[in-house]
Design a protein around this motif. Structure first.
Motif, PDB file in Angstrom:
ATOM      1  N   GLY A   1      38.651  39.291  35.086  1.00  0.00           N
ATOM      2  CA  GLY A   1      37.530  39.941  35.767  1.00  0.00           C
ATOM      3  C   GLY A   1      38.029  41.227  36.415  1.00  0.00           C
ATOM      4  O   GLY A   1      39.080  41.780  36.038  1.00  0.00           O
ATOM      5  N   ALA A   2      37.272  41.688  37.397  1.00  0.00           N
ATOM      6  CA  ALA A   2      37.597  42.962  38.051  1.00  0.00           C
ATOM      7  C   ALA A   2      39.009  42.951  38.649  1.00  0.00           C
ATOM      8  O   ALA A   2      39.824  43.855  38.398  1.00  0.00           O
ATOM      9  N   ALA A   3      39.316  41.915  39.423  1.00  0.00           N
ATOM     10  CA  ALA A   3      40.609  41.877  40.110  1.00  0.00           C
ATOM     11  C   ALA A   3      41.758  41.689  39.117  1.00  0.00           C
ATOM     12  O   ALA A   3      42.790  42.377  39.200  1.00  0.00           O
ATOM     13  N   GLY A   4      41.570  40.767  38.173  1.00  0.00           N
ATOM     14  CA  GLY A   4      42.644  40.463  37.222  1.00  0.00           C
ATOM     15  C   GLY A   4      42.998  41.668  36.359  1.00  0.00           C
ATOM     16  O   GLY A   4      44.185  41.961  36.130  1.00  0.00           O
TER      17      GLY A   4
ATOM     18  N   ILE B   1      46.366  34.351  40.467  1.00  0.00           N
ATOM     19  CA  ILE B   1      45.100  33.645  40.278  1.00  0.00           C
ATOM     20  C   ILE B   1      43.970  34.615  40.628  1.00  0.00           C
ATOM     21  O   ILE B   1      43.827  35.049  41.770  1.00  0.00           O
ATOM     22  N   ALA B   2      43.192  34.948  39.595  1.00  0.00           N
ATOM     23  CA  ALA B   2      42.100  35.926  39.743  1.00  0.00           C
ATOM     24  C   ALA B   2      40.846  35.351  39.115  1.00  0.00           C
ATOM     25  O   ALA B   2      40.106  36.042  38.416  1.00  0.00           O
ATOM     26  N   THR B   3      40.602  34.055  39.370  1.00  0.00           N
ATOM     27  CA  THR B   3      39.518  33.357  38.663  1.00  0.00           C
ATOM     28  C   THR B   3      38.186  33.411  39.411  1.00  0.00           C
ATOM     29  O   THR B   3      37.239  32.736  39.011  1.00  0.00           O
ATOM     30  N   GLY B   4      38.098  34.198  40.509  1.00  0.00           N
ATOM     31  CA  GLY B   4      36.822  34.413  41.171  1.00  0.00           C
ATOM     32  C   GLY B   4      36.317  33.184  41.905  1.00  0.00           C
ATOM     33  O   GLY B   4      37.043  32.200  42.098  1.00  0.00           O
TER      34      GLY B   4
ATOM     35  N   SER C   1      30.073  31.522  42.196  1.00  0.00           N
ATOM     36  CA  SER C   1      28.731  32.034  41.923  1.00  0.00           C
ATOM     37  C   SER C   1      28.526  32.277  40.431  1.00  0.00           C
ATOM     38  O   SER C   1      29.434  32.725  39.734  1.00  0.00           O
ATOM     39  N   MET C   2      27.332  31.938  39.983  1.00  0.00           N
ATOM     40  CA  MET C   2      26.903  32.083  38.594  1.00  0.00           C
ATOM     41  C   MET C   2      27.760  31.302  37.599  1.00  0.00           C
ATOM     42  O   MET C   2      28.468  31.881  36.766  1.00  0.00           O
ATOM     43  N   PRO C   3      27.705  29.965  37.686  1.00  0.00           N
ATOM     44  CA  PRO C   3      28.489  29.152  36.741  1.00  0.00           C
ATOM     45  C   PRO C   3      28.183  29.488  35.286  1.00  0.00           C
ATOM     46  O   PRO C   3      29.053  29.375  34.430  1.00  0.00           O
TER      47      PRO C   3
ATOM     48  N   GLY D   1      26.717  46.177  48.222  1.00  0.00           N
ATOM     49  CA  GLY D   1      26.863  47.631  48.285  1.00  0.00           C
ATOM     50  C   GLY D   1      28.118  48.149  47.625  1.00  0.00           C
ATOM     51  O   GLY D   1      28.557  49.263  47.934  1.00  0.00           O
ATOM     52  N   GLY D   2      28.741  47.350  46.757  1.00  0.00           N
ATOM     53  CA  GLY D   2      29.951  47.796  46.079  1.00  0.00           C
ATOM     54  C   GLY D   2      31.225  47.321  46.767  1.00  0.00           C
ATOM     55  O   GLY D   2      32.335  47.566  46.293  1.00  0.00           O
ATOM     56  N   TYR D   3      31.050  46.605  47.889  1.00  0.00           N
ATOM     57  CA  TYR D   3      32.230  46.186  48.667  1.00  0.00           C
ATOM     58  C   TYR D   3      33.001  45.071  47.985  1.00  0.00           C
ATOM     59  O   TYR D   3      34.215  44.952  48.152  1.00  0.00           O
TER      60      TYR D   3
ATOM     61  N   TRP E   1      36.956  45.247  46.943  1.00  0.00           N
ATOM     62  CA  TRP E   1      37.993  44.290  47.313  1.00  0.00           C
ATOM     63  C   TRP E   1      38.835  43.885  46.081  1.00  0.00           C
ATOM     64  O   TRP E   1      40.053  43.743  46.148  1.00  0.00           O
ATOM     65  N   CYS E   2      38.151  43.727  44.944  1.00  0.00           N
ATOM     66  CA  CYS E   2      38.873  43.367  43.705  1.00  0.00           C
ATOM     67  C   CYS E   2      39.845  44.484  43.328  1.00  0.00           C
ATOM     68  O   CYS E   2      41.007  44.216  42.982  1.00  0.00           O
ATOM     69  N   TRP E   3      39.368  45.733  43.392  1.00  0.00           N
ATOM     70  CA  TRP E   3      40.259  46.848  43.022  1.00  0.00           C
ATOM     71  C   TRP E   3      41.459  46.897  43.990  1.00  0.00           C
ATOM     72  O   TRP E   3      42.593  47.039  43.562  1.00  0.00           O
TER      73      TRP E   3
HETATM   74  C1  LIG Z   1      24.608  39.177  39.340  1.00  0.00           C
HETATM   75  C2  LIG Z   1      25.761  39.759  40.108  1.00  0.00           C
HETATM   76  C3  LIG Z   1      25.752  41.114  40.407  1.00  0.00           C
HETATM   77  C4  LIG Z   1      26.805  41.659  41.156  1.00  0.00           C
HETATM   78  N1  LIG Z   1      26.771  42.993  41.430  1.00  0.00           N
HETATM   79  C5  LIG Z   1      27.773  43.548  42.147  1.00  0.00           C
HETATM   80  C6  LIG Z   1      27.826  44.943  42.371  1.00  0.00           C
HETATM   81  O1  LIG Z   1      26.999  45.706  41.851  1.00  0.00           O
HETATM   82  N2  LIG Z   1      28.824  45.433  43.164  1.00  0.00           N
HETATM   83  C7  LIG Z   1      29.791  44.599  43.709  1.00  0.00           C
HETATM   84  O2  LIG Z   1      30.679  45.095  44.413  1.00  0.00           O
HETATM   85  N3  LIG Z   1      29.811  43.282  43.443  1.00  0.00           N
HETATM   86  C8  LIG Z   1      28.831  42.745  42.693  1.00  0.00           C
HETATM   87  N4  LIG Z   1      28.854  41.397  42.421  1.00  0.00           N
HETATM   88  C9  LIG Z   1      29.994  40.610  42.897  1.00  0.00           C
HETATM   89  C10 LIG Z   1      31.181  40.839  41.961  1.00  0.00           C
HETATM   90  O3  LIG Z   1      30.733  40.700  40.623  1.00  0.00           O
HETATM   91  C11 LIG Z   1      32.304  39.860  42.224  1.00  0.00           C
HETATM   92  O4  LIG Z   1      32.650  39.893  43.590  1.00  0.00           O
HETATM   93  C12 LIG Z   1      33.520  40.194  41.362  1.00  0.00           C
HETATM   94  O5  LIG Z   1      33.154  40.153  39.996  1.00  0.00           O
HETATM   95  C13 LIG Z   1      34.661  39.226  41.607  1.00  0.00           C
HETATM   96  O6  LIG Z   1      35.687  39.606  40.729  1.00  0.00           O
HETATM   97  P1  LIG Z   1      36.917  38.638  40.426  1.00  0.00           P
HETATM   98  O7  LIG Z   1      37.757  39.394  39.460  1.00  0.00           O
HETATM   99  O8  LIG Z   1      37.505  38.148  41.683  1.00  0.00           O
HETATM  100  O9  LIG Z   1      36.240  37.391  39.732  1.00  0.00           O
HETATM  101  P2  LIG Z   1      35.294  37.319  38.440  1.00  0.00           P
HETATM  102  O10 LIG Z   1      34.666  38.619  38.157  1.00  0.00           O
HETATM  103  O11 LIG Z   1      34.410  36.148  38.675  1.00  0.00           O
HETATM  104  O12 LIG Z   1      36.315  37.031  37.266  1.00  0.00           O
HETATM  105  C14 LIG Z   1      36.957  35.802  37.173  1.00  0.00           C
HETATM  106  C15 LIG Z   1      37.393  35.611  35.751  1.00  0.00           C
HETATM  107  O13 LIG Z   1      38.099  34.376  35.694  1.00  0.00           O
HETATM  108  C16 LIG Z   1      37.652  33.630  34.587  1.00  0.00           C
HETATM  109  N5  LIG Z   1      37.828  32.221  34.886  1.00  0.00           N
HETATM  110  C17 LIG Z   1      37.163  31.471  35.782  1.00  0.00           C
HETATM  111  N6  LIG Z   1      37.604  30.220  35.749  1.00  0.00           N
HETATM  112  C18 LIG Z   1      38.581  30.162  34.813  1.00  0.00           C
HETATM  113  C19 LIG Z   1      39.416  29.139  34.313  1.00  0.00           C
HETATM  114  N7  LIG Z   1      39.296  27.875  34.770  1.00  0.00           N
HETATM  115  N8  LIG Z   1      40.302  29.444  33.332  1.00  0.00           N
HETATM  116  C20 LIG Z   1      40.401  30.703  32.839  1.00  0.00           C
HETATM  117  N9  LIG Z   1      39.626  31.717  33.270  1.00  0.00           N
HETATM  118  C21 LIG Z   1      38.731  31.445  34.260  1.00  0.00           C
HETATM  119  C22 LIG Z   1      36.193  34.026  34.401  1.00  0.00           C
HETATM  120  O14 LIG Z   1      35.785  33.837  33.051  1.00  0.00           O
HETATM  121  C23 LIG Z   1      36.224  35.509  34.784  1.00  0.00           C
HETATM  122  O15 LIG Z   1      36.447  36.340  33.680  1.00  0.00           O
HETATM  123  C24 LIG Z   1      27.849  40.835  41.628  1.00  0.00           C
HETATM  124  C25 LIG Z   1      27.870  39.480  41.292  1.00  0.00           C
HETATM  125  C26 LIG Z   1      26.848  38.941  40.536  1.00  0.00           C
HETATM  126  C27 LIG Z   1      26.909  37.477  40.182  1.00  0.00           C
END
Ligand SMILES: Cc1cc2nc3c(=O)[nH]c(=O)nc-3n(C[C@H](O)[C@H](O)[C@H](O)COP(=O)(O)OP(=O)(O)OC[C@H]3O[C@@H](n4cnc5c(N)ncnc54)[C@H](O)[C@@H]3O)c2cc1C
Length: 397
Positions: free
Chosen positions: A13-16, A160-163, A166-168, A379-381, A385-387
Motif C-alpha cells: 500500500g502507500a506506506a509499504g 509490517i505495512a499491512t494497514g 477498514s474496508m475488508p 484531508g490527506g493526512y 503519515w504513510c509517506w
Molecule cells: C474509501 C477510502 C478513501 C480514502 N481516501 C483517502 C484520501 O483521499 N486521503 C488520505 O490521506 N487517506 C485516505 N484514505 C485512508 C488511506 O487510504 C489509508 O490511511 C492508507 O491507504 C493506509 O495505507 P497503508 O499503506 O498503511 O495501508 P493499506 O493502504 O491498507 O495497504 C495495506 C496493504 O497490505 C495488504 N495486506 C493486508 N493484509 C495482508 C496480509 N495478511 N498479507 C499480505 N498483505 C496484506 C493489503 O492488500 C494492502 O495492499 C482513504 C481510505 C478509504 C478506505
C-alpha cells in the motif's frame, strides 16, 4: 532452500511502497509481499479516484495517537512538501481544494499516484510479489524467516505495512496486529474512524426523507472537538466531511451538537424579519438559509414551531436559535469498518522509535502506516503519515 533479502515489506500500500523505494535507493535488496492481486488498492479509490495525497498544512495536531508527540519526528523528516516535490517531479498535476487538501486534477488521478510509487520502486534490487499469504514469521539469528504460500524467505529487516481494518473488501486484515501480538507488542483497541453515523430508529425514520441533502455545519463532539464542513443526510444516517471528521472523536453513547447555520446570524435574521414581515411564517423565513425539507422535518419532530413570526413568544424564539445552532443527535453507532476510511488505534507507538519506526526492543522489526496507532484527520493526512513513516523506516531497514 530459503531466498535471502535484506528487507521484506509486507503490504504494497502507500506506506509499504514508499518504504520499498527508499530502502531500494540505499541499495538494499528488497522484497514487497502482498496478498492482493495488485498494489495500492486504497490509493486507487481514495478521494473519489483523485487521491487526496497530502495537505498544504500538516502538523502533529492533525493526528490522533496515544502519544501526540510521536508523529513529529517522521513528519519533519519527510514533509508534505517533499511529497509534493515527488508528485511534481513525475509531472502529476494537482489542485488545492478546501482546507489545503491536495488532489490530482485534469488528466491525472489516483492511478498516477500508484504508477509514480511503482516507478520509484522500479530498481533491480526491488521485487514485488502479489497473491502472497504469509503463514509464519519466526525470529532467527540473522533476522526473520517467513513462510508464504509459495516461498521460504529470510531477511534482516521486516516491515509490517499491512494497514488497518477498514474496508475488508479491499483486502484489509488484522495481520499487522497479530504480528505485534506475536512479538509481545501492545495494540491500542481499534475502532472505525472517518466513518458515517447511523441513527436510532426514530431519528432514522424522521430524517431519511432528507437523504441527499447537504448543508454547511459545525459539529462538536462531547470532548469539545469541533469541525466546520459540510454535513450530508443519507438514507442510513449522517455523513459528509464534518461527520466523518467528528466520528474519530465520538464514543459510543455520546451525543454530537450540530450548528446547522454556522454562517448565519439567526437571531438577527429572526428579529429583522419579524419587524419587516410580522405575518411571515417561521418556515418561510428559515427557508432563506436552510433547505425547506429540513425545516419541515424539524417542525414534524416538534423541534421547531410553525407560526407567523409575530406570534413567536420569547421561549419559542429562543428555541429556534437553540435548535438551529445546537441541534443534538445521539448516533446509535457508525457504519463500521465496511465504509470507514481509517482504523483508530493499532500498534502502540510507545513500543516504536519515532525516528525510525523500529520496535524499541525487537531489532529489525518495523511498523509503518495505518497499522500503527496513528490516525489522521480527513484531508490527506493519512496518506502523509504513510509517506512520512514509510520514508523514515526506509532510511534504516
Ligand atoms: C474509501 C477510502 C478513501 C480514502 N481516501 C483517502 C484520501 O483521499 N486521503 C488520505 O490521506 N487517506 C485516505 N484514505 C485512508 C488511506 O487510504 C489509508 O490511511 C492508507 O491507504 C493506509 O495505507 P497503508 O499503506 O498503511 O495501508 P493499506 O493502504 O491498507 O495497504 C495495506 C496493504 O497490505 C495488504 N495486506 C493486508 N493484509 C495482508 C496480509 N495478511 N498479507 C499480505 N498483505 C496484506 C493489503 O492488500 C494492502 O495492499 C482513504 C481510505 C478509504 C478506505
Amino acid at each position: 532452500m530459503s531466498e535471502k533479502f535484506d528487507v521484506v515489506i509486507i503490504g504494497a500500500g502507500a506506506a509499504g511502497l514508499m518504504c520499498a523505494a527508499e530502502a531500494g535507493k540505499r541499495g538494499r535488496k528488497v522484497l514487497v509481499l502482498d496478498h492482493a492481486k495488485k498494489p495500492g488498492r486504497k490509493i486507487l479509490i481514495a478521494g473519489g479516484g483523485r487521491c487526496n495525497f497530502t495537505n498544504y498544512d500538516v502538523s502533529a495536531s492533525n493526528y490522533l495517537c496515544q502519544n501526540p508527540h510521536f508523529v513529529k519526528s517522521a513528519l519533519s523528516q519527510y514533509t508534505n512538501w517533499d511529497f509534493i516535490s515527488m508528485v511534481s517531479k513525475h509531472g502529476i498535476e494537482f489542485e488545492e481544494r478546501d482546507h489545503g487538501q491536495l488532489f490530482c486534477v485534469g488528466d491525472y488521478d489516483s492511478k498516477d499516484i500508484v504508477k509514480m510509487l511503482l516507478a520509484e520502486c522500479n530498481m533491480p534490487n526491488i521485487a514485488l510479489r502479489y497473491q502472497q499469504d504469509v503463514h509464519l514469521i519466526e525470529k532467527v539469528e540473522s533476522g526473520y524467516s517467513l513462510h508464504s504460500n509459495t516461498d521460504v524467505i529470510e531477511c534482516e529487516s521486516l516491515v509490517i505495512a499491512t494497514g488497518g481494518l477498514s474496508m475488508p473488501k479491499l483486502g484489509a486484515t488484522p495481520f499487522g496486529y497479530k504480528v505485534a501480538e506475536q512479538f509481545g507488542l501492545p495494540v491500542q483497541p481499534t475502532t472505525a474512524g472517518l466513518v458515517p453515523f447511523t441513527l436510532h430508529k426514530q431519528d432514522k425514520e424522521d430524517l431519511e426523507t432528507l437523504s441527499g441533502i447537504a448543508v454547511p455545519a459545525e459539529i462538536t463532539a462531547e470532548d469539545g472537538t469541533l469541525f466546520k464542513e459540510a454535513l450530508l443526510f443519507t438514507h442510513r444516517g449522517l455523513s459528509g466531511p464534518s461527520v466523518l471528521q467528528i466520528s474519530s472523536f465520538w464514543k459510543a453513547g455520546q451525543r454530537v451538537t450540530i450548528n446547522l447555520v454556522p454562517n448565519e446570524d439567526i437571531e438577527a435574521l429572526l428579529t429583522n424579519s419579524r419587524e419587516k414581515h410580522p405575518n411571515q411564517s417561521l418556515k418561510n423565513t428559515l427557508a432563506k438559509v436552510l433547505p425547506k425539507r429540513l425545516i419541515e422535518v424539524l417542525i414534524e419532530r416538534k423541534e421547531l414551531v410553525d407560526k407567523p413570526l409575530k406570534q413567536l413568544n420569547h421561549k419559542e424564539f429562543q428555541q429556534v436559535i437553540d435548535t438551529l445552532e445546537r441541534w443534538e443527535i445521539a448516533p446509535n453507532g457508525t457504519e463500521g469498518y465496511r465504509t470507514a476510511e481509517v482504523t483508530l488505534g493499532g500498534v502502540d507507538t510507545d513500543s516504536l522509535s519515532s525516528k525510525t519506526m523500529e520496535c524499541k526492543k525487537i531489532k529489525g522489526l518495523y511498523f509503518i502506516g495505518e497499522v500503527m496507532d496513528v490516525t489522521g484527520w480527513l484531508g490527506g493526512y493519512n496518506f502523509q503519515w504513510c509517506w512520512s513513516s514509510g520514508f523514515v523506516a526506509g532510511q534504516w531497514v
